[in-house]
Write a protein that holds these residues in place. Structure first.
Motif, PDB file in Angstrom:
ATOM      1  N   VAL A 136       0.795  -1.048  -0.330  1.00 44.16           N
ATOM      2  CA  VAL A 136       0.311   0.282  -0.384  1.00 44.16           C
ATOM      3  C   VAL A 136       0.709   1.245  -0.149  1.00 44.16           C
ATOM      4  O   VAL A 136       0.545   1.963  -0.855  1.00 44.16           O
ATOM      5  N   ASN A 137       1.907   0.777   0.862  1.00 43.27           N
ATOM      6  CA  ASN A 137       2.997   1.791   0.555  1.00 43.27           C
ATOM      7  C   ASN A 137       3.825   2.442  -0.509  1.00 43.27           C
ATOM      8  O   ASN A 137       4.555   3.596  -0.260  1.00 43.27           O
ATOM      9  N   ASN A 138       4.302   1.791  -1.018  1.00 47.78           N
ATOM     10  CA  ASN A 138       5.086   1.330  -1.962  1.00 47.78           C
ATOM     11  C   ASN A 138       4.192   1.430  -3.145  1.00 47.78           C
ATOM     12  O   ASN A 138       5.635   0.620  -4.200  1.00 47.78           O
ATOM     13  N   GLU A 139       3.248   1.551  -3.509  1.00 49.43           N
ATOM     14  CA  GLU A 139       3.002   1.537  -5.217  1.00 49.43           C
ATOM     15  C   GLU A 139       4.282   1.962  -6.575  1.00 49.43           C
ATOM     16  O   GLU A 139       4.313   0.876  -6.876  1.00 49.43           O
ATOM     17  N   HIS A 140       4.716   2.605  -6.358  1.00 49.90           N
ATOM     18  CA  HIS A 140       5.745   3.077  -6.883  1.00 49.90           C
ATOM     19  C   HIS A 140       6.425   2.086  -6.879  1.00 49.90           C
ATOM     20  O   HIS A 140       7.360   1.785  -7.899  1.00 49.90           O
ATOM     21  N   ASN A 141       7.520   1.925  -5.605  1.00 50.59           N
ATOM     22  CA  ASN A 141       8.504   0.833  -5.737  1.00 50.59           C
ATOM     23  C   ASN A 141       8.276  -0.212  -6.340  1.00 50.59           C
ATOM     24  O   ASN A 141       9.475  -1.075  -6.975  1.00 50.59           O
ATOM     25  N   THR A 142       6.636  -0.997  -5.754  1.00 54.44           N
ATOM     26  CA  THR A 142       6.255  -2.261  -6.778  1.00 54.44           C
ATOM     27  C   THR A 142       6.306  -2.087  -7.757  1.00 54.44           C
ATOM     28  O   THR A 142       6.835  -3.676  -8.934  1.00 54.44           O
ATOM     29  N   MET A 143       6.135  -1.226  -8.620  1.00 56.26           N
ATOM     30  CA  MET A 143       6.098  -0.749  -9.465  1.00 56.26           C
ATOM     31  C   MET A 143       7.353  -1.281 -10.568  1.00 56.26           C
ATOM     32  O   MET A 143       7.754  -1.736 -11.889  1.00 56.26           O
ATOM     33  N   LEU A 144       8.330  -1.385  -9.805  1.00 56.13           N
ATOM     34  CA  LEU A 144       9.526  -1.068  -9.966  1.00 56.13           C
ATOM     35  C   LEU A 144      10.144  -3.309 -10.758  1.00 56.13           C
ATOM     36  O   LEU A 144      11.091  -3.247 -11.646  1.00 56.13           O
ATOM     37  N   TYR A 181      -6.055 -17.933  -3.552  1.00 57.50           N
ATOM     38  CA  TYR A 181      -5.452 -16.867  -5.113  1.00 57.50           C
ATOM     39  C   TYR A 181      -4.577 -18.063  -5.503  1.00 57.50           C
ATOM     40  O   TYR A 181      -3.727 -18.718  -5.638  1.00 57.50           O
ATOM     41  N   THR A 182      -4.850 -17.504  -6.810  1.00 60.10           N
ATOM     42  CA  THR A 182      -3.769 -18.347  -8.501  1.00 60.10           C
ATOM     43  C   THR A 182      -2.952 -17.057  -9.115  1.00 60.10           C
ATOM     44  O   THR A 182      -3.502 -15.953  -9.191  1.00 60.10           O
ATOM     45  N   CYS A 183      -1.709 -17.795  -9.752  1.00 54.39           N
ATOM     46  CA  CYS A 183      -1.060 -16.484 -10.484  1.00 54.39           C
ATOM     47  C   CYS A 183      -0.105 -17.464 -11.265  1.00 54.39           C
ATOM     48  O   CYS A 183      -0.295 -19.190 -11.647  1.00 54.39           O
ATOM     49  N   SER A 184       0.249 -16.608 -12.344  1.00 53.48           N
ATOM     50  CA  SER A 184       1.497 -17.708 -13.496  1.00 53.48           C
ATOM     51  C   SER A 184       2.767 -17.766 -12.708  1.00 53.48           C
ATOM     52  O   SER A 184       2.872 -16.872 -12.349  1.00 53.48           O
ATOM     53  N   GLU A 185       3.844 -18.550 -12.446  1.00 59.04           N
ATOM     54  CA  GLU A 185       4.590 -18.060 -13.135  1.00 59.04           C
ATOM     55  C   GLU A 185       5.609 -17.173 -14.472  1.00 59.04           C
ATOM     56  O   GLU A 185       6.361 -16.579 -13.647  1.00 59.04           O
ATOM     57  N   HIS A 186       4.767 -17.047 -15.147  1.00 63.84           N
ATOM     58  CA  HIS A 186       5.640 -15.413 -15.970  1.00 63.84           C
ATOM     59  C   HIS A 186       5.147 -14.775 -15.319  1.00 63.84           C
ATOM     60  O   HIS A 186       4.734 -13.544 -16.008  1.00 63.84           O
ATOM     61  N   ASP A 187       3.862 -14.724 -14.270  1.00 62.87           N
ATOM     62  CA  ASP A 187       3.409 -13.122 -13.460  1.00 62.87           C
ATOM     63  C   ASP A 187       4.716 -12.445 -13.111  1.00 62.87           C
ATOM     64  O   ASP A 187       5.502 -12.720 -12.079  1.00 62.87           O
ATOM     65  N   ARG A 188       5.175 -11.107 -13.706  1.00 63.20           N
ATOM     66  CA  ARG A 188       5.727 -10.346 -12.874  1.00 63.20           C
ATOM     67  C   ARG A 188       5.485  -9.949 -11.278  1.00 63.20           C
ATOM     68  O   ARG A 188       4.425  -9.735 -10.458  1.00 63.20           O
ATOM     69  N   LEU A 189       6.763  -9.798 -10.423  1.00 66.08           N
ATOM     70  CA  LEU A 189       6.011  -9.496  -8.946  1.00 66.08           C
ATOM     71  C   LEU A 189       5.599  -8.617  -8.459  1.00 66.08           C
ATOM     72  O   LEU A 189       5.066  -8.281  -7.789  1.00 66.08           O
ATOM     73  N   GLN A 190       5.730  -7.580  -9.906  1.00 62.49           N
ATOM     74  CA  GLN A 190       5.128  -6.212  -9.352  1.00 62.49           C
ATOM     75  C   GLN A 190       2.950  -7.067  -8.858  1.00 62.49           C
ATOM     76  O   GLN A 190       2.375  -5.953  -8.241  1.00 62.49           O
ATOM     77  N   ALA A 191       2.999  -7.496 -10.179  1.00 64.71           N
ATOM     78  CA  ALA A 191       1.743  -8.449 -10.745  1.00 64.71           C
ATOM     79  C   ALA A 191       0.889  -8.738  -9.795  1.00 64.71           C
ATOM     80  O   ALA A 191      -0.218  -8.896  -7.890  1.00 64.71           O
ATOM     81  N   ILE A 192       2.157  -9.162  -8.353  1.00 60.62           N
ATOM     82  CA  ILE A 192       1.651 -10.012  -6.952  1.00 60.62           C
ATOM     83  C   ILE A 192       1.312  -9.431  -6.094  1.00 60.62           C
ATOM     84  O   ILE A 192       0.722  -9.626  -5.272  1.00 60.62           O
ATOM     85  N   PHE A 193       2.313  -8.460  -5.943  1.00 63.16           N
ATOM     86  CA  PHE A 193       2.302  -6.726  -4.763  1.00 63.16           C
ATOM     87  C   PHE A 193       1.298  -6.507  -5.257  1.00 63.16           C
ATOM     88  O   PHE A 193       0.088  -5.701  -4.627  1.00 63.16           O
ATOM     89  N   ASP A 194       0.341  -5.904  -7.202  1.00 63.45           N
ATOM     90  CA  ASP A 194      -1.147  -5.358  -7.529  1.00 63.45           C
ATOM     91  C   ASP A 194      -1.970  -6.375  -6.265  1.00 63.45           C
ATOM     92  O   ASP A 194      -3.149  -5.593  -5.746  1.00 63.45           O
ATOM     93  N   THR A 195      -1.899  -7.943  -6.309  1.00 64.58           N
ATOM     94  CA  THR A 195      -3.275  -8.578  -5.797  1.00 64.58           C
ATOM     95  C   THR A 195      -2.622  -8.741  -3.878  1.00 64.58           C
ATOM     96  O   THR A 195      -3.778  -7.782  -3.943  1.00 64.58           O
TER      97      THR A 195
END
Ligand code: ADP
Length: 317
Positions: free
Chosen positions: A169-177, A266-280
């Motif tokens: 929640v507090n690092n949206e810009h950092n997790t986007m990286l 919750y599921t994810c794919s191994e091709h998901d970026r860590l960024q997307a995991i943080f979105d979830t």
């Protein structure tokens, strides 16, 4: 170095800096309740209290010495179940056990005691998480000392989930990286997975959890497609009546006992970026992610501790 590498390093560094300047007090919501259980309470009564309050753990308080006495979690109930399996003749005695007997039960079954680390809420989060990851604890009590009486008191408990939510929640810009995929980062467990089937018994799954020291077991069909996930906390409704026969229930029946408001899996794919995991994590109540392929077949398990380990300690940054 690619642009992705540079971003990834920058993102990790920023998040680590953030965790060094924030402390336990920063994580609390403005208003919260904390249910603390007296160590003298009967174990069987503690189950109903947890269920009635929709919680799965609670700090324990020793009112004789006015001190913090550890933290009650699903693992303690798993220990009680193991005790019952090892000493079935003592079922009568089991009914009389109090929370203060949990340490004796641990000893009797030869379980490794979970170290009850606690940290002061003003400790930097980075250090608090480090202590949590170094022990097998999945949650950490924040204990402070009252200035006037000199006595300790439990301020709150922080979980891996709360911490990751706070980071997200507090690092949206950092997790986007964090643009690398979990596959590239080799994040999670992909081999030798513990799984179960709907028709197996709850007791089978409990034994798997104990043997492997894990808190979740994916439920798959004959084609390895993911149907659900059995979690350590799912045993709480199974044993609430003190009816240990219910442990012979099938996994499918036990999952039907879940409270209405269970967050689901919750599921994810191994091709998901860590960024997307943080979105979830930012948007939902995630306690782990199950990695599946396009066919919903099981590939791996990504636990919150896997993510925290990477964010704090990967030597990339
Ligand atoms: P946490 O410690 O976050 O509660 P777990 O106890 O579920 O998570 O996981 C501890 C470690 O075991 C993690 O590295 C995770 O990837 C792995 N793991 C979790 N579940 C399974 C499973 N069913 N089979 C194999 N490994 C697992």
């Amino acid at each position: 170095q690619t642009v992705h590498d540079k971003d990834q390093i920058q993102g990790l560094r920023n998040i680590r800096e953030f965790l060094k300047v924030r402390c336990g007090y920063d994580v609390f919501p403005l208003s919260f309740r904390l249910i603390v259980l007296d160590n003298d309470l009967l174990i069987k009564k503690s189950l109903n209290i947890l269920i009635q309050n929709s919680i799965v753990s609670a700090p324990l308080w020793d009112s004789h010495s006015s001190s913090f006495a550890g933290i009650l979690t699903a693992t303690d109930y798993i220990n009680v179940i193991q005790y019952y399996c090892q000493f079935p003749d003592e079922i009568g005695k089991l009914d009389q056990f109090r929370l203060s007997s949990l340490r004796d039960i641990e000893k009797a079954i030869g379980a490794l005691p979970i170290e009850t680390v606690s940290v002061n809420p003003s400790t930097p989060l980075f250090d608090a998480i480090k202590r949590m990851l170094n022990t097998r604890a999945r949650r950490i009590p924040l204990v402070d000392v009252d200035d006037e009486t000199g006595r300790e008191w439990v301020v709150s408990v922080i979980t891996q989930y709360r911490i990751l939510k706070f980071i997200a929640v507090n690092n949206e810009h950092n997790t986007m990286l964090l643009k690398k995929t979990i596959r590239e980062l080799n994040l999670g467990t992909y081999t030798n997975l513990a799984t179960t089937h709907m028709s197996n018994t709850v007791l089978d799954v409990i034994h798997q959890m104990v043997e492997r020291n894990i808190s979740c077991v994916p439920v798959v069909d004959d084609d390895n497609r993911v149907l659900n996930v059995f979690e350590a906390v799912d045993i709480i409704p199974c044993i609430k009546g003190g009816m240990y026969e219910e442990l012979n229930w099938s996994v499918g029946d036990a999952l039907c006992k879940r409270p209405e408001d269970s967050p689901g899996i919750y599921t994810c794919s191994e091709h998901d970026r860590l960024q997307a995991i943080f979105d979830t994590i930012r948007k939902s109540r995630v306690h782990r992610l199950i990695v599946v392929d396009d066919d919903n077949k099981l590939r791996g398990v990504l636990s919150l501790s896997d993510i925290l380990m990477y964010v704090l300690f990967s030597d990339e940054a």
